[in-house]
Design a protein around this motif. Structure first.
Motif, PDB file in Angstrom:
ATOM      1  N   LYS A  61      23.482  43.562  10.305  1.00  0.00           N
ATOM      2  CA  LYS A  61      24.543  43.197   9.868  1.00  0.00           C
ATOM      3  C   LYS A  61      25.444  43.688  10.955  1.00  0.00           C
ATOM      4  O   LYS A  61      26.341  42.871  11.022  1.00  0.00           O
ATOM      5  N   ILE A  62      25.748  44.484  11.733  1.00  0.00           N
ATOM      6  CA  ILE A  62      26.538  45.371  12.870  1.00  0.00           C
ATOM      7  C   ILE A  62      26.128  44.094  13.709  1.00  0.00           C
ATOM      8  O   ILE A  62      27.296  44.270  14.351  1.00  0.00           O
ATOM      9  N   LEU A  63      25.240  43.749  14.127  1.00  0.00           N
ATOM     10  CA  LEU A  63      24.832  43.244  15.458  1.00  0.00           C
ATOM     11  C   LEU A  63      25.734  42.064  15.184  1.00  0.00           C
ATOM     12  O   LEU A  63      26.190  41.505  16.438  1.00  0.00           O
ATOM     13  N   ALA A  64      25.412  41.084  14.307  1.00  0.00           N
ATOM     14  CA  ALA A  64      25.870  39.358  13.202  1.00  0.00           C
ATOM     15  C   ALA A  64      28.314  40.053  13.580  1.00  0.00           C
ATOM     16  O   ALA A  64      28.401  39.215  13.615  1.00  0.00           O
ATOM     17  N   GLY A  65      28.136  41.012  13.038  1.00  0.00           N
ATOM     18  CA  GLY A  65      29.977  41.521  12.896  1.00  0.00           C
ATOM     19  C   GLY A  65      29.782  42.238  14.160  1.00  0.00           C
ATOM     20  O   GLY A  65      30.901  41.182  14.811  1.00  0.00           O
ATOM     21  N   ILE A  66      29.885  42.201  15.510  1.00  0.00           N
ATOM     22  CA  ILE A  66      30.573  42.543  16.704  1.00  0.00           C
ATOM     23  C   ILE A  66      29.914  40.744  17.190  1.00  0.00           C
ATOM     24  O   ILE A  66      31.110  40.773  18.785  1.00  0.00           O
TER      25      ILE A  66
ATOM     26  N   VAL B 191      34.958  46.671  18.392  1.00  0.00           N
ATOM     27  CA  VAL B 191      34.258  47.487  16.991  1.00  0.00           C
ATOM     28  C   VAL B 191      34.601  47.610  15.249  1.00  0.00           C
ATOM     29  O   VAL B 191      33.894  47.113  14.812  1.00  0.00           O
ATOM     30  N   SER B 192      36.682  47.130  15.789  1.00  0.00           N
ATOM     31  CA  SER B 192      36.991  47.511  14.159  1.00  0.00           C
ATOM     32  C   SER B 192      36.945  45.922  13.501  1.00  0.00           C
ATOM     33  O   SER B 192      36.073  45.912  12.459  1.00  0.00           O
ATOM     34  N   ASN B 193      36.855  45.087  13.592  1.00  0.00           N
ATOM     35  CA  ASN B 193      36.719  43.438  13.468  1.00  0.00           C
ATOM     36  C   ASN B 193      35.221  43.226  13.142  1.00  0.00           C
ATOM     37  O   ASN B 193      34.829  43.200  12.711  1.00  0.00           O
ATOM     38  N   GLY B 194      34.076  43.683  14.579  1.00  0.00           N
ATOM     39  CA  GLY B 194      32.859  43.810  13.732  1.00  0.00           C
ATOM     40  C   GLY B 194      32.298  45.068  12.864  1.00  0.00           C
ATOM     41  O   GLY B 194      31.129  44.114  12.010  1.00  0.00           O
ATOM     42  N   MET B 195      32.605  46.174  12.358  1.00  0.00           N
ATOM     43  CA  MET B 195      32.912  46.980  11.099  1.00  0.00           C
ATOM     44  C   MET B 195      32.969  45.881  10.361  1.00  0.00           C
ATOM     45  O   MET B 195      32.380  46.096   9.443  1.00  0.00           O
ATOM     46  N   TYR B 196      34.380  45.309  10.304  1.00  0.00           N
ATOM     47  CA  TYR B 196      34.782  44.920   9.245  1.00  0.00           C
ATOM     48  C   TYR B 196      33.928  43.571   8.682  1.00  0.00           C
ATOM     49  O   TYR B 196      33.584  43.367   7.812  1.00  0.00           O
ATOM     50  N   TYR B 197      33.300  42.434   9.794  1.00  0.00           N
ATOM     51  CA  TYR B 197      32.745  41.472   9.475  1.00  0.00           C
ATOM     52  C   TYR B 197      30.948  41.953   9.059  1.00  0.00           C
ATOM     53  O   TYR B 197      30.563  40.854   8.016  1.00  0.00           O
ATOM     54  N   ALA B 198      30.643  42.505   9.433  1.00  0.00           N
ATOM     55  CA  ALA B 198      29.375  43.295   8.889  1.00  0.00           C
ATOM     56  C   ALA B 198      29.298  43.737   7.778  1.00  0.00           C
ATOM     57  O   ALA B 198      28.325  43.505   6.667  1.00  0.00           O
ATOM     58  N   THR B 199      30.599  44.539   7.643  1.00  0.00           N
ATOM     59  CA  THR B 199      30.342  44.373   5.909  1.00  0.00           C
ATOM     60  C   THR B 199      31.048  43.179   4.878  1.00  0.00           C
ATOM     61  O   THR B 199      30.429  43.791   3.722  1.00  0.00           O
ATOM     62  N   THR B 200      31.610  42.721   5.410  1.00  0.00           N
ATOM     63  CA  THR B 200      32.272  41.173   4.571  1.00  0.00           C
ATOM     64  C   THR B 200      31.480  39.988   4.596  1.00  0.00           C
ATOM     65  O   THR B 200      31.250  39.062   3.857  1.00  0.00           O
ATOM     66  N   ALA B 201      31.435  39.822   6.217  1.00  0.00           N
ATOM     67  CA  ALA B 201      31.506  38.105   6.672  1.00  0.00           C
ATOM     68  C   ALA B 201      29.548  37.741   6.212  1.00  0.00           C
ATOM     69  O   ALA B 201      29.175  36.531   6.332  1.00  0.00           O
TER      70      ALA B 201
END
Length: 135
Positions: free
Chosen positions: A4-9, A67-77
């Protein structure tokens, strides 16, 4: 969670590549970077952190954004890409003024507002695409 983190980044990088490419080649487009730079300077103004120089400020903002968008996307998108991007885009337009920042770089007119929301939806969709391919 790592996937998820990898995808978010990955989604955050897609968002930034599209934003930077368009910002450097067209007029009357969002300048999300300017908003981020202002926020970073405001955040660090009463700290010993001194980000001097245009290039250093740009680089620090870009890293923070990814980093911030990546973490947001990892947890939501990774669960709901469209609504995740829509919420992020609308927040990018509405919150700056309420936080004492200049919202003109992203909310000056309807074109900038629509493009800002579009960028964040694209980043969220890219995140979901990457996540679905690697999970």
């Amino acid at each position: 969670m790592f996937k998820k983190i990898l995808a978010g980044i990955g989604g955050a990088i897609v968002l930034n590549i599209v934003h930077e490419t368009i910002r450097k080649n067209f007029k009357n487009v969002p300048h999300i970077n300017e908003l981020g730079e202002e926020a970073l300077l405001k955040l660090t103004s009463n700290t010993p952190i001194n980000i001097s120089g245009k290039d250093s400020l740009y680089a620090a903002t870009l890293v923070g954004d990814i980093v911030s968008n990546g973490m947001y996307y990892a947890t939501t998108a990774t669960k709901n890409d469209l609504s995740s991007g829509l919420v992020a885009g609308i927040s990018a337009i509405v919150l700056p003024k309420r936080m004492g920042l200049n919202d003109q770089p992203v909310a000056e007119n309807m074109q900038k507002k629509a493009m800002t929301v579009g960028y964040y939806i694209l980043g969220a969709c890219a995140t979901k695409f990457i996540y679905d391919k690697i999970k």
